[in-house]
Write an enzyme that holds these catalytic residues in place. Structure first.
Site, PDB file in Angstrom:
ATOM      1  CB  CYS A  80     -16.601  17.104  -7.364  1.00  0.00           C
ATOM      2  SG  CYS A  80     -17.564  15.720  -7.954  1.00  0.00           S
ATOM      3  CB  CYS A  86     -19.545  10.958  -4.738  1.00  0.00           C
ATOM      4  SG  CYS A  86     -18.177   9.846  -5.067  1.00  0.00           S
ATOM      5  CB  CYS A  89     -14.727  13.704  -1.921  1.00  0.00           C
ATOM      6  SG  CYS A  89     -13.513  13.517  -3.214  1.00  0.00           S
ATOM      7  CB  CYS A 172     -13.267  10.877 -10.183  1.00  0.00           C
ATOM      8  SG  CYS A 172     -12.719  11.149  -8.519  1.00  0.00           S
ATOM      9  CD  GLN A 302       1.268   3.985  -0.262  1.00  0.00           C
ATOM     10  OE1 GLN A 302       0.141   4.463  -0.225  1.00  0.00           O
ATOM     11  NE2 GLN A 302       1.800   3.371   0.767  1.00  0.00           N
ATOM     12  CD  GLU A 352       2.424  -7.682  -0.298  1.00  0.00           C
ATOM     13  OE1 GLU A 352       2.623  -6.649   0.373  1.00  0.00           O
ATOM     14  OE2 GLU A 352       1.289  -8.128  -0.554  1.00  0.00           O
ATOM     15  CB  CYS A 428      -3.331   3.673   5.581  1.00  0.00           C
ATOM     16  SG  CYS A 428      -3.664   1.927   5.763  1.00  0.00           S
TER      17      CYS A 428
HETATM   18  N1  SAH Z   1       4.802  -0.708   1.596  1.00  0.00           N
HETATM   19  C1  SAH Z   1       4.047  -0.899   0.375  1.00  0.00           C
HETATM   20  C2  SAH Z   1       2.679  -1.555   0.578  1.00  0.00           C
HETATM   21  C3  SAH Z   1       1.860  -1.068   1.717  1.00  0.00           C
HETATM   22  S1  SAH Z   1       0.153  -1.559   1.708  1.00  0.00           S
HETATM   23  C4  SAH Z   1       3.909   0.414  -0.352  1.00  0.00           C
HETATM   24  O1  SAH Z   1       4.077   1.469   0.234  1.00  0.00           O
HETATM   25  O2  SAH Z   1       3.627   0.389  -1.545  1.00  0.00           O
HETATM   26  C5  SAH Z   1       0.099  -2.972   2.676  1.00  0.00           C
HETATM   27  C6  SAH Z   1       0.599  -4.218   1.987  1.00  0.00           C
HETATM   28  O3  SAH Z   1       0.490  -5.276   2.920  1.00  0.00           O
HETATM   29  C7  SAH Z   1      -0.195  -4.663   0.773  1.00  0.00           C
HETATM   30  O4  SAH Z   1       0.691  -4.875  -0.303  1.00  0.00           O
HETATM   31  C8  SAH Z   1      -0.847  -5.984   1.201  1.00  0.00           C
HETATM   32  O5  SAH Z   1      -0.963  -6.905   0.153  1.00  0.00           O
HETATM   33  C9  SAH Z   1       0.103  -6.466   2.245  1.00  0.00           C
HETATM   34  N2  SAH Z   1      -0.415  -7.353   3.292  1.00  0.00           N
HETATM   35  C10 SAH Z   1      -1.661  -7.410   3.820  1.00  0.00           C
HETATM   36  N3  SAH Z   1      -1.710  -8.277   4.833  1.00  0.00           N
HETATM   37  C11 SAH Z   1      -0.458  -8.799   4.967  1.00  0.00           C
HETATM   38  C12 SAH Z   1       0.130  -9.749   5.850  1.00  0.00           C
HETATM   39  N4  SAH Z   1      -0.583 -10.328   6.796  1.00  0.00           N
HETATM   40  N5  SAH Z   1       1.428 -10.019   5.697  1.00  0.00           N
HETATM   41  C13 SAH Z   1       2.185  -9.435   4.739  1.00  0.00           C
HETATM   42  N6  SAH Z   1       1.672  -8.535   3.861  1.00  0.00           N
HETATM   43  C14 SAH Z   1       0.373  -8.215   3.975  1.00  0.00           C
END
Ligand code: SAH
Length: 503
Positions: A80, A86, A89, A172, A302, A352, A428
């Site tokens: 890029c 930027c 990356c 991108c 994701q 969630e 992450c």
């Molecule tokens: N396991 C899912 C999402 C992971 S990302 C996947 O792989 O797609 C983390 C998630 O946690 C997000 O959806 C976010 O909205 C949620 N989150 C953030 N803080 C939270 C909390 N205190 N309790 C429950 N969920 C939460």
């Protein structure tokens, strides 16, 4: 001359020649001169560089890369043209192989240093990072800020590192190729009808961000314009000549959902909480691990679907499900991990915080004919303890996938009380992962496996999945009087355990 005296020799604007011998957590090159440390962005391990000191401290300085004198064998020319400016990356100038090595080490070092785990032990349980075959064009989602350049021209792009200056870009290299046509259509519409981008300083202007999502399997596209719109619309007109914009965007191959998100706050949070669909459906579909998922603009999904399948595959392997287990999936988003595990488990539960994501999760269960899944809206650290206190919920396996800040202590404590046989931790951020692993291990768990997965090639971010197993039977189960029916236990093993206790 002692070290301090030497350090004082260095000051702003000094030009130094240095060998890069290490890499920091943010991908910056690190070099040392007589014990004085230089942090140099864009320098690669093995480079010999000329750098100019920007900020000098007593023992270290931040320096600007002026010239690469001898390039490292790991240095490559970024694909890029704006990779260096930027902020998206950070390490495109490193060969992919060396990026993977960097990430493997980053996870390893964080777990050792921040988690307090023994080095030899970590090396004995750490598995090699899961990399990509083609580490470009992998992102299914992008959020482009909209603004103006120096000449007043409307631009979209990404922010430069640590700033809100937009580096213009519509194409991108790590994103979907469809982004370009969508962004250019919106920019030209804004120019034609003098629609102003949002200005962060004055709080004026309309268009703040453009969110684009693509289902890589379904090829469906979603575009959501985040707008600073504060009049209540009588006839759903949010953007001047909206019909013309919709007609042009909807003509783009794959377009499935066009919406606006209202955000009038002075905030760094990109999306507003209200989403209004202007055309097409509210969600797009995609297929992951053989299951179909519905995704709304606000739901977490994701961003790298190819790696996500590998990551979930590893998480499922670690969960060692035989068909009967009760699984809790905390931070479940739209239920991707929960539902992927459902076929191999007795009963799966997800928690969630975002209500729309749970709506999607419930719909996703129905869409895939999954009847053994149940979802709860709320904070994991509130819902889990509450259910544990009131209903005495049970788990054979708990899977967690929290945001960067990691798990709240109340959630970790309840997990320890629930004493599942296995905990699968998807993270992450390896720094907060290390902290939480320490808490879980002090609470009676053994770290069995650590496996990094490269979900974000060209960036410094890395995902990790870990398996923890319970060291010994947790004692507090013995004092809990349980009503088997109320608990809704599906796990044969759980029932046997409680039977033993009652006898
Ligand atoms: N396991 C899912 C999402 C992971 S990302 C996947 O792989 O797609 C983390 C998630 O946690 C997000 O959806 C976010 O909205 C949620 N989150 C953030 N803080 C939270 C909390 N205190 N309790 C429950 N969920 C939460």
């Amino acid at each position: 001359m002692n070290k301090n005296e030497k350090a004082r020799l260095y000051k702003k604007d000094d030009l130094l020649t240095v060998e890069i011998t290490d890499i920091g957590n943010d991908g910056e090159g690190i070099g040392k001169i007589d014990g004085y440390t230089l942090f140099i962005k864009d320098a690669v391990i093995g480079d010999k560089v000329k750098a100019k000191i920007m900020k000098a401290k007593k023992n270290y300085a931040y320096a600007h890369l002026e010239e690469v004198i001898t390039p490292s064998k790991d240095r490559v020319k970024p694909r890029c043209p704006i990779a260096r400016q930027c902020g998206g990356c950070q390490i495109q100038n490193m060969s992919y192989e060396s990026q993977l090595k960097f990430k493997q080490n980053k996870v390893r070092n964080n777990i050792i240093r921040l988690g307090g785990f023994d080095e030899a032990f970590v090396d004995s349980i750490m598995e090699p990072i899961i990399g990509m075959d083609d580490p470009f064009a992998y992102r299914n989602k992008a959020q482009f800020p909209v603004g103006k350049d120096k000449n007043g021209k409307i631009v979209t792009g990404f922010y430069a590192g640590h700033s809100h200056n937009i580096i213009p870009n519509t194409d991108c290299m790590i994103g979907a190729s469809d982004n370009k046509a969508i962004l250019e259509t919106i920019i030209s519409h804004m120019e034609k009808y003098h629609i102003e981008p949002y200005d962060e300083v004055s709080g004026k202007g309309l268009v703040r961000h453009i969110l684009i999502r693509k289902g890589f399997v379904s090829k469906e596209l979603m575009v959501c314009l985040v707008i600073n719109y504060n009049k209540k619309s009588k006839n759903d007109i949010y953007i001047k000549n909206q019909d013309e914009l919709i007609s042009r965007l909807s003509a783009i191959d794959g377009m499935t959902s066009i919406s606006v998100s209202i955000n009038t706050e002075k905030t760094n949070v990109i999306m507003g909480t209200e989403i209004i669909t202007l055309w097409g459906s509210d969600t797009i579909k995609d297929t992951l691990c053989g299951l179909q998922f519905n995704i709304s603009p606000l739901s977490f999904y994701q961003v790298n679907p190819i790696q996500t399948e590998k990551l979930y595959g590893q998480a499922i392997e670690y969960a060692q499900l035989s068909g009967n287990e009760t699984v809790w999936d905390l931070y479940c988003g739209i239920g991707t991990i929960t539902l992927s595990m459902s076929k191999k488990a007795g009963k799966v539960y997800g928690i969630e915080i975002i209500p729309q994501a749970i709506d999607d999760a419930n719909e996703n269960a129905i869409r895939n004919n999954i009847t053994n899944a149940k979802f709860y809206v709320g904070k994991a650290e509130e819902v889990l303890p509450d259910l544990y206190e009131k209903e005495g919920i049970y788990a054979d396996v708990i899977c967690i996938d929290p945001p960067r800040k990691g798990c709240d202590i109340a959630a970790l404590e309840t997990m320890l009380k629930m004493a599942p046989k296995r905990i699968v931790y998807v993270s992450c951020d390896s720094a907060t992962l290390a902290r939480d692993l320490r808490i879980l291990c002090d609470g009676g768990y053994k770290l069995e496996h650590i496996r990094p997965c490269d979900m974000f090639p060209m960036s410094v971010h890395v995902e990790t999945v870990c398996l923890l197993s319970k060291l010994h039977e947790a004692k507090h189960h013995i004092n809990i009087k349980v009503d088997m029916d109320e608990l809704n236990l599906t796990s044969a093993e759980a029932k046997a355990t409680y039977k033993e206790i009652e006898e």
